[in-house]
Design a protein around this motif. Structure first.
Motif, PDB file in Angstrom:
ATOM      1  N   GLN A  56     -15.914  -4.075  10.514  1.00 51.45           N
ATOM      2  CA  GLN A  56     -15.872  -4.564   8.875  1.00 51.45           C
ATOM      3  C   GLN A  56     -16.508  -6.088   8.948  1.00 51.45           C
ATOM      4  OE1 GLN A  56     -12.147  -4.110   7.021  1.00 51.45           O
ATOM      5  NE2 GLN A  56     -11.942  -1.967   6.841  1.00 51.45           N
ATOM      6  N   PRO A  57     -17.355  -6.506   7.900  1.00 53.25           N
ATOM      7  CA  PRO A  57     -17.643  -7.999   7.902  1.00 53.25           C
ATOM      8  C   PRO A  57     -16.394  -8.937   7.609  1.00 53.25           C
ATOM      9  CG  PRO A  57     -18.271  -7.098   5.843  1.00 53.25           C
ATOM     10  CD  PRO A  57     -17.838  -5.881   6.979  1.00 53.25           C
ATOM     11  N   ARG A  58     -16.066  -9.909   8.569  1.00 54.17           N
ATOM     12  CA  ARG A  58     -15.041 -10.738   8.115  1.00 54.17           C
ATOM     13  C   ARG A  58     -15.553 -12.232   8.231  1.00 54.17           C
ATOM     14  NH1 ARG A  58     -14.338  -8.086  12.653  1.00 54.17           N
ATOM     15  NH2 ARG A  58     -13.985  -9.888  14.143  1.00 54.17           N
ATOM     16  N   GLU A  59     -14.789 -13.098   7.258  1.00 50.15           N
ATOM     17  CA  GLU A  59     -14.935 -14.559   7.251  1.00 50.15           C
ATOM     18  C   GLU A  59     -14.439 -15.172   8.460  1.00 50.15           C
ATOM     19  OE1 GLU A  59     -13.892 -16.328   3.772  1.00 50.15           O
ATOM     20  OE2 GLU A  59     -15.106 -14.597   2.529  1.00 50.15           O
ATOM     21  N   ALA A  60     -14.941 -16.323   9.039  1.00 51.50           N
ATOM     22  CA  ALA A  60     -14.457 -16.966  10.118  1.00 51.50           C
ATOM     23  C   ALA A  60     -13.155 -17.732   9.692  1.00 51.50           C
ATOM     24  CB  ALA A  60     -15.342 -18.265  10.395  1.00 51.50           C
ATOM     25  N   GLY A  61     -12.234 -17.404  10.775  1.00 49.12           N
ATOM     26  CA  GLY A  61     -10.925 -17.905  10.547  1.00 49.12           C
ATOM     27  C   GLY A  61      -9.617 -17.148   9.812  1.00 49.12           C
ATOM     28  N   GLU A  62     -10.336 -16.027   9.408  1.00 50.25           N
ATOM     29  CA  GLU A  62      -9.329 -14.945   8.700  1.00 50.25           C
ATOM     30  C   GLU A  62      -8.320 -14.590   9.722  1.00 50.25           C
ATOM     31  OE1 GLU A  62     -10.651 -12.095   5.327  1.00 50.25           O
ATOM     32  OE2 GLU A  62     -12.456 -12.423   6.496  1.00 50.25           O
ATOM     33  N   PRO A  63      -7.110 -14.540   9.297  1.00 45.58           N
ATOM     34  CA  PRO A  63      -6.301 -14.034  10.024  1.00 45.58           C
ATOM     35  C   PRO A  63      -6.255 -12.456  10.656  1.00 45.58           C
ATOM     36  CG  PRO A  63      -5.020 -14.421   8.449  1.00 45.58           C
ATOM     37  CD  PRO A  63      -6.444 -14.850   8.187  1.00 45.58           C
ATOM     38  N   ILE A  64      -6.420 -12.298  12.006  1.00 45.47           N
ATOM     39  CA  ILE A  64      -6.714 -11.097  12.555  1.00 45.47           C
ATOM     40  C   ILE A  64      -5.449 -10.094  12.258  1.00 45.47           C
ATOM     41  CG2 ILE A  64      -7.273  -9.608  14.645  1.00 45.47           C
ATOM     42  CD1 ILE A  64      -9.605 -10.938  13.742  1.00 45.47           C
ATOM     43  N   ALA A  65      -4.331 -10.253  12.537  1.00 51.48           N
ATOM     44  CA  ALA A  65      -3.074  -9.832  12.484  1.00 51.48           C
ATOM     45  C   ALA A  65      -2.885  -9.264  10.917  1.00 51.48           C
ATOM     46  CB  ALA A  65      -1.836 -10.359  12.764  1.00 51.48           C
ATOM     47  N   ARG A  66      -3.176 -10.058   9.790  1.00 46.37           N
ATOM     48  CA  ARG A  66      -3.016  -9.844   8.599  1.00 46.37           C
ATOM     49  C   ARG A  66      -4.048  -8.778   8.449  1.00 46.37           C
ATOM     50  NH1 ARG A  66      -1.374 -14.175   4.106  1.00 46.37           N
ATOM     51  NH2 ARG A  66       0.255 -14.259   5.851  1.00 46.37           N
ATOM     52  N   LEU A  67      -5.410  -8.887   8.731  1.00 44.21           N
ATOM     53  CA  LEU A  67      -6.284  -7.944   8.489  1.00 44.21           C
ATOM     54  C   LEU A  67      -6.048  -6.506   9.094  1.00 44.21           C
ATOM     55  CD1 LEU A  67      -9.520 -10.254   9.071  1.00 44.21           C
ATOM     56  CD2 LEU A  67      -8.484  -9.507   6.940  1.00 44.21           C
ATOM     57  N   LEU A  68      -5.623  -6.558  10.069  1.00 44.07           N
ATOM     58  CA  LEU A  68      -5.347  -5.302  10.966  1.00 44.07           C
ATOM     59  C   LEU A  68      -4.312  -4.655  10.084  1.00 44.07           C
ATOM     60  CD1 LEU A  68      -5.332  -5.997  14.663  1.00 44.07           C
ATOM     61  CD2 LEU A  68      -6.659  -4.448  13.326  1.00 44.07           C
ATOM     62  N   ARG A  69      -3.147  -5.301   9.660  1.00 43.21           N
ATOM     63  CA  ARG A  69      -1.818  -4.677   8.881  1.00 43.21           C
ATOM     64  C   ARG A  69      -2.468  -4.023   7.767  1.00 43.21           C
ATOM     65  NH1 ARG A  69       3.409  -5.424   8.701  1.00 43.21           N
ATOM     66  NH2 ARG A  69       3.572  -6.717  10.319  1.00 43.21           N
ATOM     67  N   HIS A  70      -3.582  -4.731   6.913  1.00 45.99           N
ATOM     68  CA  HIS A  70      -3.956  -4.225   5.835  1.00 45.99           C
ATOM     69  C   HIS A  70      -4.821  -2.726   6.024  1.00 45.99           C
ATOM     70  CE1 HIS A  70      -3.792  -8.368   3.493  1.00 45.99           C
ATOM     71  NE2 HIS A  70      -2.720  -7.765   3.542  1.00 45.99           N
ATOM     72  N   VAL A  71      -5.660  -3.016   6.886  1.00 42.39           N
ATOM     73  CA  VAL A  71      -6.201  -1.773   7.302  1.00 42.39           C
ATOM     74  C   VAL A  71      -5.323  -0.566   7.630  1.00 42.39           C
ATOM     75  CG1 VAL A  71      -8.132  -0.751   8.932  1.00 42.39           C
ATOM     76  CG2 VAL A  71      -8.677  -3.068   7.971  1.00 42.39           C
ATOM     77  N   ALA A  72      -4.460  -1.027   8.602  1.00 43.12           N
ATOM     78  CA  ALA A  72      -3.547   0.112   8.963  1.00 43.12           C
ATOM     79  C   ALA A  72      -2.750   0.893   8.001  1.00 43.12           C
ATOM     80  CB  ALA A  72      -2.701  -0.485   9.998  1.00 43.12           C
ATOM     81  N   VAL A  73      -2.420  -0.177   6.975  1.00 45.41           N
ATOM     82  CA  VAL A  73      -1.544   0.312   5.790  1.00 45.41           C
ATOM     83  C   VAL A  73      -2.340   1.225   4.864  1.00 45.41           C
ATOM     84  CG1 VAL A  73      -0.305  -0.501   3.828  1.00 45.41           C
ATOM     85  CG2 VAL A  73       0.126  -1.371   5.981  1.00 45.41           C
ATOM     86  N   ASP A  74      -3.552   0.873   4.658  1.00 44.57           N
ATOM     87  CA  ASP A  74      -4.400   1.582   3.901  1.00 44.57           C
ATOM     88  C   ASP A  74      -4.661   3.089   4.646  1.00 44.57           C
ATOM     89  OD1 ASP A  74      -5.250  -0.334   2.212  1.00 44.57           O
ATOM     90  OD2 ASP A  74      -7.041  -1.191   3.072  1.00 44.57           O
ATOM     91  N   GLN A  75      -4.620   3.220   5.807  1.00 42.96           N
ATOM     92  CA  GLN A  75      -4.687   4.596   6.288  1.00 42.96           C
ATOM     93  C   GLN A  75      -3.452   5.293   5.872  1.00 42.96           C
ATOM     94  OE1 GLN A  75      -6.758   3.388  10.747  1.00 42.96           O
ATOM     95  NE2 GLN A  75      -4.494   3.946  10.539  1.00 42.96           N
ATOM     96  N   GLU A  76      -2.381   4.607   5.574  1.00 44.55           N
ATOM     97  CA  GLU A  76      -1.004   5.425   5.245  1.00 44.55           C
ATOM     98  C   GLU A  76      -0.903   5.677   3.613  1.00 44.55           C
ATOM     99  OE1 GLU A  76       0.946   6.724   7.482  1.00 44.55           O
ATOM    100  OE2 GLU A  76      -0.549   6.331   8.849  1.00 44.55           O
ATOM    101  N   LYS A  77      -1.656   5.217   2.869  1.00 46.17           N
ATOM    102  CA  LYS A  77      -1.451   4.976   1.392  1.00 46.17           C
ATOM    103  C   LYS A  77      -1.928   6.224   0.953  1.00 46.17           C
ATOM    104  CE  LYS A  77      -1.988   0.045   0.290  1.00 46.17           C
ATOM    105  NZ  LYS A  77      -2.767  -1.047  -0.503  1.00 46.17           N
ATOM    106  N   ASP A  78      -0.946   7.414   0.913  1.00 43.70           N
ATOM    107  CA  ASP A  78      -0.846   8.332   0.058  1.00 43.70           C
ATOM    108  C   ASP A  78      -0.416   7.881  -1.092  1.00 43.70           C
ATOM    109  OD1 ASP A  78      -1.772   9.753   2.365  1.00 43.70           O
ATOM    110  OD2 ASP A  78       0.374  10.098   3.007  1.00 43.70           O
ATOM    111  N   ALA A  79      -0.425   8.921  -2.188  1.00 42.50           N
ATOM    112  CA  ALA A  79       0.224   8.492  -3.451  1.00 42.50           C
ATOM    113  C   ALA A  79       1.632   8.083  -3.351  1.00 42.50           C
ATOM    114  CB  ALA A  79       0.092   9.503  -4.370  1.00 42.50           C
ATOM    115  N   LEU A  80       2.196   6.984  -4.307  1.00 41.02           N
ATOM    116  CA  LEU A  80       3.508   6.572  -3.939  1.00 41.02           C
ATOM    117  C   LEU A  80       4.235   7.554  -4.976  1.00 41.02           C
ATOM    118  CD1 LEU A  80       3.016   3.027  -4.660  1.00 41.02           C
ATOM    119  CD2 LEU A  80       3.750   3.957  -2.697  1.00 41.02           C
TER     120      LEU A  80
END
Length: 341
Positions: free
Chosen positions: A42-66
């Protein structure tokens, strides 16, 4: 696995961030590798926190319907939006630190062997309605880069045997899978004191409370309870909570700050708005002040600017709604002077 996957994809992940991801997201090797690979593409802006972005991507994988009993809440607020006494803000920052450094302190330093009630971070936010309890939960979730899940108590508590426990377990499981902060708003409805058993209903309610105690102990994330009535929370829960944060009514200085922040920077404000008077004269909570600001804006939208008369009229309306008639009468003189001007 997080560190190795990041390195193999050319990403720099600190040991602290890798530990936090590992301790809060229950993912297997394939899921971790996939999350890191997806972020690397994915394209990323300089300085964006990698850990936070990884968390968002990983959680998106698990986002079944609530499930119906849980909903995701937007986290728009930051520390600057939270007008609180420094003691309360210090406690909130401690909650964030306990979550971030959990693996280091509990596992590496061995404090997990000294825990009595589980390794999760649980907190009670206590205070009158409108004092910022839910906003504080949003600030914490945003600070930590995690999703905020609100438990809908109207869809959690059931009259049918075993259904409440099932709904509670579902809420915790979803939060665990998504590494989310779990919020129980108006928690005394669910975490209330157990009563003497006089009939089957009492026995059923007590079983629900006992199950909730067990489930909270097993939860390894952050669970926040909010209440207007701390005295109604079962003592067994209070003993197990790692933090109890009191949200007092704001004083005059805090109220003036809240009044100023209630109007966005883009809102056109007239020069006659006296924030000092509003803060000194009216003992209101932040939630009520925000409602007044919104009503004043709608009243002024066709005139081009929000004036003091709009704010006073909206305030009078809100005070009448709350039954604060004495405070409303105290405004009448100021409103008359503004109207004459």
């Amino acid at each position: 696995m997080w560190s190795a996957a990041a390195a193999s994809n050319g990403l720099v992940l600190s040991e602290v961030d890798a530990t936090a991801l590992a301790s809060t997201l229950p993912l297997g090797p394939a899921e971790i590798a996939d999350a890191v690979a997806r972020l690397a593409r994915q394209p990323r802006e300089a300085g964006e926190p990698i850990a936070r972005l990884l968390r968002h991507v990983a959680v998106d994988q698990e986002k079944d319907a609530l499930p119906p009993s849980v909903r995701s809440v937007a986290t728009r607020f930051s520390w600057d939006d939270l007008v609180l006494a420094e003691k309360a803000k210090t406690e909130l920052r401690s909650i964030a630190a306990h979550f971030t450094w959990s693996a280091s302190v509990l596992d590496r330093w061995g404090f997990v062997d000294r825990l009595t009630y589980g390794r999760g971070v649980s907190a009670l936010f206590s205070g009158a309605s409108g004092t910022g309890k839910t906003m504080a939960a949003q600030v914490l979730a945003r600070e930590l880069g995690v999703e905020l899940l609100l438990v809908d108590l109207s869809r959690t508590v059931s009259k049918y045997l075993g259904e409440t426990e099932k709904n509670i377990d579902t809420a915790f499981r979803v939060a665990e899978r998504r590494g989310a902060l779990l919020l129980f708003d108006e928690a005394d409805a669910l975490f209330g004191k157990r009563s003497d058993v006089k009939d089957a209903h009492d026995r059923h309610a007590n079983v629900e409370v006992a199950y909730l105690l067990q489930r909270m102990e097993a939860f390894e994330g952050i669970a926040i309870l909010t209440t207007n009535l701390k005295q109604n929370i079962d003592d067994a829960f209070l003993r197990r909570l790692r933090f109890i944060v009191d949200f007092p009514l704001p004083d005059a200085a805090a109220r003036e700050v809240i009044w100023r922040q209630a109007f966005p920077d883009r809102a056109p404000l007239a020069d006659d708005i006296d924030f000092g008077f509003l803060g000194r004269r009216l003992q209101l909570t932040g939630g009520t002040i925000q409602q007044i600001a919104l009503h004043a804006a709608f009243a002024a939208v066709d005139g081009g600017a929000i004036e003091m008369r709009h704010v006073l009229a909206a305030t009078q309306r809100e005070l009448d709604k709350l039954g604060m008639f004495d405070a409303g009468r105290a405004l009448e003189g100021r409103a008359a002077r503004v109207g004459a001007a």
